[in-house]
Design a protein around this motif. Structure first.
Motif, PDB file in Angstrom:
ATOM      1  N   UNK A   1      39.590 -36.153 -32.598  1.00 30.21           N
ATOM      2  CA  UNK A   1      40.981 -36.378 -32.226  1.00 30.21           C
ATOM      3  C   UNK A   1      41.808 -35.116 -32.360  1.00 30.21           C
ATOM      4  N   UNK A   2      43.140 -35.258 -32.397  1.00 30.55           N
ATOM      5  CA  UNK A   2      44.029 -34.083 -32.470  1.00 30.55           C
ATOM      6  C   UNK A   2      44.004 -33.392 -33.825  1.00 30.55           C
ATOM      7  N   UNK A   3      43.465 -34.021 -34.865  1.00 25.81           N
ATOM      8  CA  UNK A   3      43.407 -33.402 -36.184  1.00 25.81           C
ATOM      9  C   UNK A   3      44.686 -33.620 -36.984  1.00 25.81           C
ATOM     10  N   UNK A   4      44.721 -33.031 -38.168  1.00 30.92           N
ATOM     11  CA  UNK A   4      45.860 -33.183 -39.084  1.00 30.92           C
ATOM     12  C   UNK A   4      46.830 -32.024 -38.902  1.00 30.92           C
TER      13      UNK A   4
ATOM     14  N   UNK B   1      42.522 -27.127 -38.529  1.00 30.46           N
ATOM     15  CA  UNK B   1      41.998 -26.016 -37.725  1.00 30.46           C
ATOM     16  C   UNK B   1      42.267 -26.322 -36.263  1.00 30.46           C
ATOM     17  N   UNK B   2      42.696 -25.351 -35.460  1.00 31.12           N
ATOM     18  CA  UNK B   2      42.984 -25.600 -34.039  1.00 31.12           C
ATOM     19  C   UNK B   2      41.744 -26.099 -33.307  1.00 31.12           C
ATOM     20  N   UNK B   3      41.911 -27.154 -32.496  1.00 27.84           N
ATOM     21  CA  UNK B   3      40.830 -27.691 -31.698  1.00 27.84           C
ATOM     22  C   UNK B   3      39.823 -28.506 -32.472  1.00 27.84           C
ATOM     23  N   UNK B   4      40.085 -28.796 -33.715  1.00 24.28           N
ATOM     24  CA  UNK B   4      39.144 -29.558 -34.537  1.00 24.28           C
ATOM     25  C   UNK B   4      39.834 -30.813 -35.062  1.00 24.28           C
ATOM     26  N   UNK B   5      39.141 -31.941 -34.991  1.00 21.02           N
ATOM     27  CA  UNK B   5      39.700 -33.186 -35.500  1.00 21.02           C
ATOM     28  C   UNK B   5      39.689 -33.227 -37.019  1.00 21.02           C
ATOM     29  N   UNK B   6      40.002 -34.376 -37.547  1.00 22.05           N
ATOM     30  CA  UNK B   6      40.041 -34.543 -39.005  1.00 22.05           C
ATOM     31  C   UNK B   6      38.624 -34.707 -39.543  1.00 22.05           C
TER      32      UNK B   6
END
Length: 575
Positions: free
Chosen positions: A513-516, A560-565
């Motif tokens: 997903x969009x990550x934290x 981190x940019x481009x990384x989900x949770x």
């Protein structure tokens, strides 16, 4: 020139019958009398003015010390008031367990460091200390009984009390502020905050100035001279100026005694100067003019001093106003926290209802299965109506599936025993997948998980471990809303913990997903902070506490940019 009605009148003349020598003697006597009056008045005025100036300075200093002491008392009272309404304290005193008392001790330890209190501890209704901020020390208050103390009996009787006394464990004097703790309208104990005022008393020492705080009975409590403590207030004598100020928010009085010797020395110096200047009678006018000039300068200095004092008082008033605003903000936050606790109780009630529904479904479900099996058995020809037999078999399979789901729901909602034991990791994982399967099936979110060895045992409790896993899976599922190709990835790794070398297994649950965000990651495990509209902000906090009870950990990778949770679940391996 003279004050108090004293007048000196010199009448010089040449009365008949007085010789020239006599007239000279009379003139000399009159000049000496005038000179003596000038010296007396010079000393008297200088002393009174110096004493007035000293009184103003001492009054300002005493007022500042009284306000500082009053502010410290108000802050420590606020600590006792907030802790008396704290949920962990109420639960820990209502039904004390090692976990709850340990939680209270840790909370008291953190709060003591933040507020500057000496010791914070909680006692039950008999006065026995169950938790204390000094729980790590050898002379910890835990286990000591304070039922004989006035601050305990007073708090249990009237709701709050305070007492300045010598500690029976620490043997150090301090002020004990107590507050009664109630649960459902009944007293369950008291919270006590001890303050020792070491820094305040240290700031009072020096410069030959004595400062004491006395109670209504005249007994010395706080003092710049430790030998006076708990004794009647000493008589400072006529060579000292005593200034008194009330201590706001208490029945104490602050007295400050400053020496008058410097004022007397200054007055004597002024008198000596006047004598030296007044010896030549021709310089009396110049002396008077200089005196008026000095008075003008002194009044200007006093005016500047008063102006500076008013500015200092105004600044202190602004500080107090800001402090009051902060307290009101804290009260608003407390009200918001209580509202969130109400919401958490509603969710707990919802879980109980769910368990009840799952229990009630079992009986009609068993009846449906029995009817389906009987229907299949009553068919005379085993090869006849294959579609009917297939449908009856599907009914039996569906009832089995519903029975497994309701069984897991009842197990999930069952109250945890609070014990740690070896738990098969695969059973807890499969139960978590089953409990969260319905929500994931709606959005078709796949879970890519490795094969978990059947014999892998971890330290924990099955119900609470399932609760943590379900929470992490549901959070990952909700974070994937709006993602084009949602996916949940699970990895399993083995290793040893660096701190103690214990054998651990780490289960990582990640989404694409969009990550934290940075703000969310910073407050991820803060109670009642959530980004969900219907969330309570307690799921991750409770999960982290459960993992801590198991001897494990729960943490998330930094954003981190481009990384989900990515959440990591570390569990001790049962050897």
């Amino acid at each position: 020139m003279a004050q108090g009605g004293l007048k000196v009148v010199l009448r010089l003349g040449s009365p008949a019958g007085l010789s020239r020598r006599t007239r000279r003697i009379l003139i000399a006597a009159g000049v000496l009398a005038l000179f003596a009056v000038v010296l007396f008045e010079t000393y008297h005025v200088s002393f009174q003015r110096g004493k007035a100036r000293l009184s103003d300075e001492a009054s300002a200093t005493a007022q500042g010390r009284a306000m500082t002491l009053s502010s410290e008392l108000a802050k420590q009272r606020a600590v006792a008031l907030i802790l008396a309404d704290d949920r962990d304290v109420i639960e820990g005193l209502s039904a004390p367990t090692p976990v709850r008392t340990d939680l209270m001790s840790r909370k008291f330890e953190d709060l003591r460091a933040q507020t500057g209190s000496s010791v914070i501890y909680a006692v039950d209704t008999t006065g026995l200390a169950l938790a204390a901020s000094n729980w790590r020390d050898e002379d910890s208050f835990i286990g000591s009984n304070y039922g004989f103390r006035f601050y305990f009996t007073g708090a249990m009787t009237t709701g709050e009390a305070w007492e300045y006394a010598l500690g029976n464990v620490s043997l150090r004097p301090g002020l004990y502020l107590s507050r009664r703790v109630e649960a459902n309208g009944q007293p369950v104990g008291a919270i006590i905050v001890k303050v020792e005022f070491v820094e305040i008393e240290a700031s009072w020492r020096g410069a030959d100035v004595d400062t004491v705080a006395v109670d209504p009975g005249g007994r010395v409590t706080l003092t710049s001279t430790p030998d006076w403590r708990f004794l009647p207030e000493p008589d400072f004598g006529p060579d000292r100026l005593v200034v008194s100020r009330p201590v706001g928010g208490s029945d104490w009085r602050l007295d400050m005694a400053v020496p008058l010797a410097p004022v007397r020395q200054e007055a004597l110096g002024m008198t000596l100067i006047a004598a030296l200047l007044a010896l030549p009678l021709g310089l009396i006018a110049a002396l008077w003019r200089q005196r008026l000039h000095r008075q003008h300068l002194r009044r200007a200095a006093e005016a500047r001093y008063r102006n500076d004092l008013e500015q200092e008082v105004a600044a202190r008033t602004r500080d107090l106003s800001e402090e009051i605003g902060e307290r009101k903000a804290a009260e608003r936050r407390l009200a918001a926290m209580q509202a969130r606790l109400v919401q958490a109780n509603k969710l707990a009630a919802l879980g109980q209802i769910t368990a009840g529904v799952a229990h009630e479904v079992n009986q009609p479900l068993a009846t449906i299965r029995l009817l389906a099996e009987n229907g299949e058995a009553m068919m005379p020809d085993p090869k006849a109506a294959p579609e009917v037999r297939e449908n009856l078999g599907l009914i039996v399979q569906m009832t089995d599936r519903i029975a497994r789901i309701t069984s897991e729901l009842r197990g999930f909602s069952r109250k945890a025993r609070g014990e740690r034991e070896p738990v098969p990791l695969i059973e807890a994982w499969e139960a978590s997948l089953l409990l969260s399967a319905s929500r994931r099936a709606e959005d078709r979110v796949p879970i890519r998980a490795p094969r978990i060895p059947p014999g892998l045992l971890v330290i924990g409790e099955k119900v609470r471990l399932e609760q943590v896993m379900v929470n992490l899976i549901q959070n990952a599922h909700e974070a994937l809303a709006g993602t084009a190709q949602p996916e949940i990835r699970v990895t399993l790794s083995h290793g040893r913990r660096e701190t103690d070398g214990a054998q651990v297994v780490t289960l990582t649950i990640a989404d694409n997903g969009p990550g934290l965000s940075a703000e969310v990651a910073q407050n991820l495990f803060t109670p009642f902070l959530t980004t969900k509209r219907e969330g309570t902000g307690l799921g991750l906090v409770i999960s982290q506490g459960i993992m801590r009870d198991f001897g494990g950990r729960l943490w998330a990778d930094p954003p981190a940019p481009g990384q989900g949770a990515r959440f990591h679940l570390e569990l001790l391996v049962a050897v």
